[in-house]
Design a protein around this motif. Structure first.
Motif, short mmCIF file in Angstrom:
data_model
loop_
_atom_site.label_atom_id
_atom_site.label_comp_id
_atom_site.label_asym_id
_atom_site.label_seq_id
_atom_site.Cartn_x
_atom_site.Cartn_y
_atom_site.Cartn_z
N PRO A 1 -6.93 11.84 -1.62
CA PRO A 1 -6.54 12.45 -0.35
C PRO A 1 -7.37 11.98 0.84
O PRO A 1 -6.84 11.87 1.94
CB PRO A 1 -6.77 13.95 -0.58
CG PRO A 1 -6.70 14.11 -2.04
CD PRO A 1 -7.27 12.86 -2.63
N VAL A 2 -8.66 11.68 0.65
CA VAL A 2 -9.45 11.22 1.80
C VAL A 2 -9.36 9.72 2.00
O VAL A 2 -9.57 9.23 3.10
CB VAL A 2 -10.94 11.65 1.70
CG1 VAL A 2 -11.09 13.12 2.08
CG2 VAL A 2 -11.53 11.39 0.34
N ASN A 3 -9.04 8.97 0.93
CA ASN A 3 -8.92 7.52 1.08
C ASN A 3 -7.51 7.07 1.44
O ASN A 3 -7.30 5.92 1.79
CB ASN A 3 -9.38 6.80 -0.19
CG ASN A 3 -10.87 6.91 -0.37
OD1 ASN A 3 -11.57 7.40 0.51
ND2 ASN A 3 -11.35 6.47 -1.50
N VAL A 4 -6.55 7.95 1.30
CA VAL A 4 -5.17 7.79 1.74
C VAL A 4 -4.40 6.63 1.12
O VAL A 4 -3.33 6.81 0.57
CB VAL A 4 -5.05 7.65 3.28
CG1 VAL A 4 -3.66 8.01 3.74
CG2 VAL A 4 -6.05 8.55 3.99
N SER A 5 -4.94 5.39 1.19
CA SER A 5 -4.19 4.23 0.72
C SER A 5 -4.33 4.06 -0.78
O SER A 5 -5.43 4.14 -1.32
CB SER A 5 -4.68 2.96 1.40
OG SER A 5 -4.18 2.91 2.70
N PHE B 1 1.03 5.54 0.31
CA PHE B 1 0.41 6.54 1.15
C PHE B 1 0.27 7.82 0.34
O PHE B 1 1.26 8.35 -0.15
CB PHE B 1 1.32 6.74 2.35
CG PHE B 1 0.82 7.73 3.32
CD1 PHE B 1 -0.14 7.38 4.24
CD2 PHE B 1 1.30 9.03 3.31
CE1 PHE B 1 -0.60 8.31 5.14
CE2 PHE B 1 0.84 9.95 4.20
CZ PHE B 1 -0.12 9.59 5.12
N PHE B 2 -0.96 8.29 0.14
CA PHE B 2 -1.15 9.49 -0.65
C PHE B 2 -1.14 10.71 0.25
O PHE B 2 -1.98 10.87 1.12
CB PHE B 2 -2.49 9.41 -1.40
CG PHE B 2 -2.62 10.44 -2.49
CD1 PHE B 2 -2.28 10.13 -3.79
CD2 PHE B 2 -3.06 11.71 -2.19
CE1 PHE B 2 -2.38 11.08 -4.79
CE2 PHE B 2 -3.15 12.67 -3.19
CZ PHE B 2 -2.82 12.36 -4.50
N SER B 3 -0.16 11.57 0.02
CA SER B 3 -0.15 12.81 0.79
C SER B 3 -0.53 13.93 -0.16
O SER B 3 -0.18 13.90 -1.33
CB SER B 3 1.23 13.06 1.41
OG SER B 3 2.24 12.76 0.48
N GLY B 4 -1.24 14.89 0.30
CA GLY B 4 -1.68 15.99 -0.57
C GLY B 4 -3.18 16.11 -0.51
O GLY B 4 -3.88 15.26 0.04
N ALA C 1 -14.14 17.35 5.34
CA ALA C 1 -12.85 17.75 4.78
C ALA C 1 -13.12 18.62 3.55
O ALA C 1 -14.07 18.37 2.80
CB ALA C 1 -12.05 16.53 4.41
N TYR D 1 0.84 -1.19 0.00
CA TYR D 1 0.00 0.00 0.00
C TYR D 1 0.87 1.25 0.00
O TYR D 1 1.88 1.30 0.67
CB TYR D 1 -0.89 0.01 1.25
CG TYR D 1 -2.04 -0.94 1.18
CD1 TYR D 1 -1.83 -2.28 0.90
CD2 TYR D 1 -3.34 -0.50 1.39
CE1 TYR D 1 -2.89 -3.14 0.84
CE2 TYR D 1 -4.41 -1.37 1.34
CZ TYR D 1 -4.18 -2.70 1.06
OH TYR D 1 -5.22 -3.56 1.01
N ILE E 1 -7.24 18.24 3.19
CA ILE E 1 -7.84 17.31 4.14
C ILE E 1 -8.26 17.99 5.43
O ILE E 1 -8.85 17.37 6.30
CB ILE E 1 -6.88 16.14 4.45
CG1 ILE E 1 -5.51 16.68 4.76
CG2 ILE E 1 -6.83 15.18 3.29
CD1 ILE E 1 -4.56 15.63 5.29
N TYR F 1 -3.26 1.37 -3.84
CA TYR F 1 -2.69 0.06 -4.13
C TYR F 1 -3.28 -0.52 -5.42
O TYR F 1 -4.33 -0.07 -5.89
CB TYR F 1 -2.91 -0.91 -2.97
CG TYR F 1 -4.35 -1.12 -2.58
CD1 TYR F 1 -5.03 -0.18 -1.82
CD2 TYR F 1 -5.03 -2.26 -2.98
CE1 TYR F 1 -6.35 -0.37 -1.47
CE2 TYR F 1 -6.36 -2.45 -2.64
CZ TYR F 1 -7.00 -1.50 -1.88
OH TYR F 1 -8.31 -1.70 -1.55
#
Lengths: 290, 397
Positions: free
Chosen positions: A209-213, A121-124, A138, A119, A127, A215
């Motif tokens: 950005p809200v689901n973060v993961s 990690f989505f940053s940005g 958010a 997995y 949020i 993959y």
């Protein structure tokens, strides 16, 4: 109690917006090709990966990563459209099922081979929570809602007034007649397909950005959530898809609250079964179009 | 002619082999004569859990090398055989059979996955070969071992039940929580951890206000988190997936739960990546782990350093438990006075083994009494709050 219900309905509308943007692309592709695009969730995944790559590897801002995500998906969709989808015109339904399932596997596993199966990690994105009408949301979710409305207004206008939109409707009604009057069917198919894939990617980029993961297998669930929506909305029906997505989003939200989170996915599949039993042509049509 | 000869040879060897297997004492005497101890390792070397298998193998290898380099166990060298379970019970059973029948191992360590270990138990029992588990957490394994049935199964790993008990105790006694919400993954792991939490929670005057389970791949927790917020729960008991924790944490921030409701349980709350995703939501979170590289003991630190220099990668929990379990077995063989399965089994039941996390003894269900390490996120960093041991209350026979 009352405010809880209102809040859950708002949650449902936000979830519905995500579904709606993905599903409308799938329903339009079905309209021109008469084939369920089982790889649709993969374009959602590709868009997200494109944006993640832009943020993590290229160091771009989130706004720029939206463009990268969309463009990379459009390129892939163009290639797939040219090599595979254009050949589906007039082909039997089984061919479409097999071809799109195959594409789903290829896309998914290519991404896993290139970026690994773990997995990411989505940053940005935006949020930070904002307070709207007393509910905490958010900023990104408000963006999703607004974009969803804009997309549907745009699509309504396009299919009603533009030449491409009219050709799409024509192809979805009668392929032979289109050929007779000189509409370039393969071109309409390609354009519809790219548009649909790009919308799926847009939904992916906006929800990342809200689901973060992030993959490789993330698209699968989206494909299966989309199926009941496009059937409820009436296959090929843009406006119907919007309302169907909202209904499913709100129903899921209420079930998750009052019945239990583990029953959330049941809603979609139960809807699918009920629709196929009683109204296989959708909630908003009185008769089957296909 | 050659054909008949080889068939006869096969018959004779099978007869000898089956004799050897049915008379455990005979086989161990025969094997001990050649001066080596054959140890088998069953682990997922391929498939989705291959990473865990690789760590397990390296941990075991490192321990075997350490023991052999130091002159072996009373002069006996250990020979390590490995077999791939692929993380599935069917393959795990045939891997175990291969180790026992073809490689003629005396001891088997395995598997990581609980469902594989459960399937291996009867195989080891029939062959009279010691099955020493190092990494499966399902309580059923030792419910059915020792006085519960399988005499040859031992487990040197804390169970989901230990974990649930320790977390509930800490949350209630140290943090003063009494109102809990449940949000766990919808799997054997997530559900059984909650089942055991419910078994022990009344002791600490704790009550569960809401109970929800999420499916793998779920991304939308707003509805359930809003419900938890309105329920007035002080903490969320979560036995979840590492990859879902950041999603939940972020949505907790979104709904204003961060800083008001605390996460307790297990699901990689303490990795840098997770904390970075939503620092305010994870502040104060409580997690229980069997071991972690930051554990502050000289033996543990030395292991981390040795593993890292040998393999160019920091060890994980699976590497540690397999390394530790090989050392535990070596001490049992030493105390038994040689390579005799029956005596080693008896030695194991009575052993007082000093592991890097504390002294290990086995209860009458062949379950090691092991501490769980509790950590709490403080100022964005995991801080170890100590090691807690729990005595399991087994259901009446």
């Amino acid at each position: 109690m009352f405010s809880t219900i209102i809040e859950q309905i708002v949650n449902g509308i936000v979830t519905g917006s995500v579904y709606a943007i993905v599903a409308v692309g799938m329903t339009m592709i079905f309209g021109v090709l008469r084939a369920i695009n089982f790889a649709h969730g993969e374009y959602y995944m590709l868009g997200t990966f494109g944006a993640w790559f832009a943020v993590d590897y290229l160091g771009l801002s989130y706004e720029a990563s939206i463009i990268v995500g969309l463009l990379s998906t459009i390129v892939v969709a163009y290639v797939v459209g040219r090599l595979v989808m254009q050949r589906m015109v007039g082909a039997p339904a089984e061919a479409g099922v097999l071809a799109t399932l195959g594409i789903a596997l290829v896309l998914q596993n290519t991404v896993i081979l290139v970026f690994g199966g773990g997995y990411k990690f989505f940053s940005g994105g935006y949020i930070e929570p904002l307070s709207v009408l007393g509910f905490s949301l958010a900023g990104q979710r408000i963006l999703i809602l607004v974009v969803c409305l804009l997309v549907f207004i745009g699509l309504e206008l396009m299919v009603t007034y533009s030449r491409m939109g009219k050709s799409m409707r024509a192809v979805s009604q009668n392929v032979e007649c289109c050929e007779v009057v000189g509409i370039d069917v393969p071109k309409v198919v390609l354009h519809t397909f790219i548009l649909g894939a790009a919308l799926a990617a847009l939904s992916g980029v906006l929800t990342a950005p809200v689901n973060v993961s992030v993959y490789g297998g993330m698209g699968e669930l989206i494909t299966f959530k989309t199926l009941p929506i496009i059937i409820m909305g009436g296959l090929g029906n843009v406006r119907g898809t919007f309302f169907a997505a909202m209904i499913l989003g709100i129903a899921e939200s209420l079930v998750a609250t009052y019945v239990g989170l583990q029953f959330r996915d049941t809603v979609g599949f139960a809807t699918l079964i009920l629709m196929l039993m009683w109204r296989p042509y959708g909630l908003f049509s009185t008769q089957a179009r296909f | 002619m050659k054909h008949t000869l080889s068939r006869r040879a096969l018959c004779i060897s099978t007869a000898i082999l089956s004799l050897a297997v049915t008379v455990p004492g005979l086989s161990s005497i025969a094997l001990a004569a050649d001066g080596t101890i054959k140890l088998g390792l069953v682990a997922p070397m391929s498939g989705p859990n291959a990473r865990y298998g690789a760590f397990s193998m390296r941990g075991a290898e490192l321990a075997v090398k350490e023991i052999n380099d130091a002159g072996g166990i009373d002069g006996l060298q250990i020979e390590l055989y490995s077999a791939d379970s692929q993380g599935t019970p069917v393959e795990g059973v045939s891997a175990t059979r291969r180790l026992i029948d073809e490689d003629e191992v005396d001891y088997v360590i395995g598997d990581v996955s609980s469902s594989v270990t459960l399937a291996m138990q009867p195989v080891a029992e029939d062959a009279g070969v010691l099955l020493l588990n190092a990494a499966s957490s399902n309580p059923k394994i030792t419910y059915a071992a020792g006085v519960g049935g399988f005499k040859w199964t031992y487990r040197n790993y804390p169970t989901d039940e230990n974990r649930a008990f320790v977390v509930a105790k800490y949350a209630a006694e140290q943090r003063g929580f009494t109102k809990f919400a449940v949000l766990s993954v919808d799997s054997d792991y997530g559900r059984s951890a909650i089942e055991f939490t419910k078994k022990y929670l009344p002791e600490f005057k704790g009550e569960i206000l809401t109970e929800d389970y999420y499916k793998e791949g779920e991304v939308d927790f707003r509805s359930v988190l809003a419900k938890i917020r309105d329920s007035g729960a002080q903490a969320i008991i979560m036995y979840g997936l590492a990859d879902t924790t950041p999603i939940i944490a972020r949505q907790m921030v979104e709904l204003g739960l961060a800083g008001k409701v605390t996460l307790v349980g297990n699901g990689e709350f303490n990795t840098e990546k997770t904390i970075k995703s939503a620092p305010t939501a994870l502040e104060g979170a409580v997690e229980a782990a069997a071991w972690l590289p930051a554990w502050d003991s000289p033996e543990s630190k030395a292991f981390v350093e040795k593993f890292t220099t040998t393999y160019d990668e920091a060890p994980n929990n699976h590497a540690y438990v397999h390394w530790d379990t090989v050392h535990l077995l070596a001490q049992a063989i030493h105390e038994a006075g040689g390579n005799d399965r029956e005596k080693v089994r008896e030695a194991l039941s009575k052993i007082k083994y000093k592991s890097p996390v504390g002294e290990v003894t086995f209860d009458d269900h062949n379950q090691a009494r092991l501490p769980m390490i509790l950590l709490q996120i403080e100022s964005g960093k995991p801080s170890i709050k100590g090691a807690y041991t729990a005595e399991i209350e087994y259901p009446a026979q």
